[in-house]
Write a protein that holds these residues in place. Sequence first.
Motif, short mmCIF file in Angstrom:
data_model
loop_
_atom_site.label_atom_id
_atom_site.label_comp_id
_atom_site.label_asym_id
_atom_site.label_seq_id
_atom_site.Cartn_x
_atom_site.Cartn_y
_atom_site.Cartn_z
N ASP A 102 0.87 -1.18 0.00
CA ASP A 102 0.00 0.00 0.00
C ASP A 102 0.91 1.23 0.00
OD1 ASP A 102 0.79 0.59 2.64
OD2 ASP A 102 -1.19 0.26 3.51
N PRO A 103 0.36 2.45 -0.01
CA PRO A 103 1.21 3.64 -0.07
C PRO A 103 2.20 3.78 1.10
CG PRO A 103 -1.02 4.21 -0.67
CD PRO A 103 -1.05 2.79 -0.19
N ASP A 104 1.93 3.11 2.22
CA ASP A 104 2.83 3.16 3.37
C ASP A 104 3.71 1.93 3.50
OD1 ASP A 104 2.17 5.70 4.83
OD2 ASP A 104 0.17 4.84 4.61
N HIS A 105 3.77 1.13 2.45
CA HIS A 105 4.58 -0.09 2.38
C HIS A 105 4.08 -1.20 3.30
CE1 HIS A 105 8.23 1.31 -0.05
NE2 HIS A 105 7.22 2.10 -0.29
N ASN A 106 2.80 -1.16 3.69
CA ASN A 106 2.21 -2.32 4.35
C ASN A 106 2.03 -3.38 3.28
OD1 ASN A 106 1.59 -1.35 7.12
ND2 ASN A 106 0.35 0.15 6.03
N ILE A 107 2.36 -4.60 3.60
CA ILE A 107 2.29 -5.70 2.64
C ILE A 107 0.90 -6.33 2.70
CG2 ILE A 107 3.24 -7.95 1.98
CD1 ILE A 107 5.81 -7.07 3.53
N ILE A 108 0.30 -6.49 1.51
CA ILE A 108 -1.00 -7.15 1.39
C ILE A 108 -0.81 -8.36 0.48
CG2 ILE A 108 -3.41 -6.91 0.68
CD1 ILE A 108 -2.89 -3.81 0.82
N GLU A 109 -1.30 -9.49 0.91
CA GLU A 109 -1.21 -10.74 0.13
C GLU A 109 -2.62 -11.11 -0.33
OE1 GLU A 109 -0.31 -15.46 1.06
OE2 GLU A 109 0.61 -13.92 2.34
N PHE A 110 -2.75 -11.42 -1.62
CA PHE A 110 -4.00 -11.92 -2.17
C PHE A 110 -3.79 -13.38 -2.52
CE2 PHE A 110 -3.99 -7.37 -3.34
CZ PHE A 110 -5.14 -6.98 -2.70
N ASP A 111 -4.63 -14.25 -2.00
CA ASP A 111 -4.51 -15.69 -2.22
C ASP A 111 -5.73 -16.21 -3.00
OD1 ASP A 111 -2.18 -15.68 -0.62
OD2 ASP A 111 -3.37 -16.00 1.20
N SER A 112 -5.49 -17.25 -3.80
CA SER A 112 -6.59 -17.85 -4.57
C SER A 112 -6.19 -19.27 -4.96
CB SER A 112 -6.87 -17.02 -5.83
OG SER A 112 -5.74 -17.05 -6.68
N PRO A 113 -7.17 -20.05 -5.41
CA PRO A 113 -6.82 -21.40 -5.88
C PRO A 113 -5.91 -21.32 -7.11
CG PRO A 113 -9.22 -21.14 -5.63
CD PRO A 113 -8.60 -19.79 -5.49
N TYR A 114 -5.07 -22.32 -7.28
CA TYR A 114 -4.25 -22.40 -8.49
C TYR A 114 -5.12 -22.30 -9.72
CZ TYR A 114 -0.29 -24.30 -5.74
OH TYR A 114 0.72 -24.51 -4.85
N GLY A 115 -4.68 -21.57 -10.73
CA GLY A 115 -5.36 -21.52 -12.03
C GLY A 115 -6.69 -20.81 -12.05
N SER A 116 -7.00 -20.08 -10.99
CA SER A 116 -8.31 -19.41 -10.96
C SER A 116 -8.29 -18.08 -11.69
CB SER A 116 -8.76 -19.18 -9.52
OG SER A 116 -7.89 -18.29 -8.84
#
Length: 127
Positions: free
Chosen positions: A113-127
């Motif tokens: 984000d603009p303050d360098h907070n890390i965001i992870e987005f997870d999903s099923p393989y191949g979705s």
Amino acid sequence: MIEFERLHHVSIAVRDLKKARRFYSEVLQLQEIERPPFNSKGIWYAVGPHQLHLLEHPQGGTLRTGEIDTVDGHFAVWVKSYKGTIEWLEQAGVPYEARPQSVAGFAQIYVLDPDHNIIEFDSPYGS
């Protein structure tokens, strides 16, 4: 023994609440929810049944300055589509680190984000 029911919220520090609001409300399009009238500045968002709380930290002492470091503190959101999330981030001009075949057992995408907070987005393989 503590009987845990669910995760309620994650709070992260931001330097500039207006800048953070643009990113989380406009780019990620999270739904802002009502926040009690605390003495501090902040914004709350709904993320499914959970909440994300942004807290303006005027000194910035607890904030990161580096790039994506996946072993650093972060929060993760499960998304329906890996490809759709990549397309959205590219259209919005948000840099990301993609791991479509992560050893985690699901696909991962990391952003800052603009303050360098890390965001992870997870999903099923191949979705």
